[in-house]
Design an enzyme around this catalytic site. Structure first.
Site, PDB file in Angstrom:
ATOM      1  N   CYS A  67       0.874  -1.179   0.000  1.00 60.32           N
ATOM      2  CA  CYS A  67       0.000   0.000   0.000  1.00 60.32           C
ATOM      3  C   CYS A  67       0.908   1.226   0.000  1.00 60.32           C
ATOM      4  O   CYS A  67       2.060   1.131  -0.398  1.00 60.32           O
ATOM      5  CB  CYS A  67      -0.959  -0.020   1.186  1.00 60.32           C
ATOM      6  SG  CYS A  67      -0.182   0.237   2.795  1.00 60.32           S
ATOM      7  N   ALA A  68       0.425   2.355   0.454  1.00 59.62           N
ATOM      8  CA  ALA A  68       1.244   3.561   0.453  1.00 59.62           C
ATOM      9  C   ALA A  68       2.342   3.507   1.507  1.00 59.62           C
ATOM     10  O   ALA A  68       3.502   3.810   1.230  1.00 59.62           O
ATOM     11  CB  ALA A  68       0.376   4.798   0.659  1.00 59.62           C
TER      12      ALA A  68
END
Length: 113
Positions: A67-68
């Site tokens: 993810c980020a």
């Protein structure tokens, strides 16, 4: 323990295993995030869709979630492990992947990825 830590890999470990064909990469970010930077060859399954799409993953091969920053992918890896997959979280997410200088496809000025 109420909150168990997920199994994790560094971005470099995940990149190398993916390049060798030993690891599935799943990006759980939203479409707009994916448009800014993505890892070629990663499967895109937004976190909100993951529970209904776990069957799309190869149960015979380890999977790592991205993810980020590592928070959502940690949730994804715990859910996948609970479903019986050999799942890991990529520490630091796409931000750490970029800091490590690993390959990314980024959006062009026109907005295309």
């Amino acid at each position: 323990m109420l909150f168990r830590r997920s199994k994790s890999l560094t971005p470099s470990e995940a990149s190398a295993a993916h390049a060798r064909g030993e690891l599935q990469l799943v990006d759980v970010r939203e479409v707009d995030e994916l448009a800014r930077a993505r890892v070629d060859g990663a499967t895109h399954i937004p976190l909100g869709q993951l529970s209904g799409r776990l069957s799309e993953l190869d149960r015979d091969q380890p999977v790592a979630f991205l993810c980020a920053s590592g928070h959502r992918s940690g949730m994804a890896s715990r859910a996948a492990r609970k479903a019986g997959l050999d799942a890991s979280n990529i520490d630091g997410g796409i931000k750490a992947w970029a800091r490590a200088g690993l390959p990314l496809t980024t959006a062009t000025r026109g907005g295309a990825a």
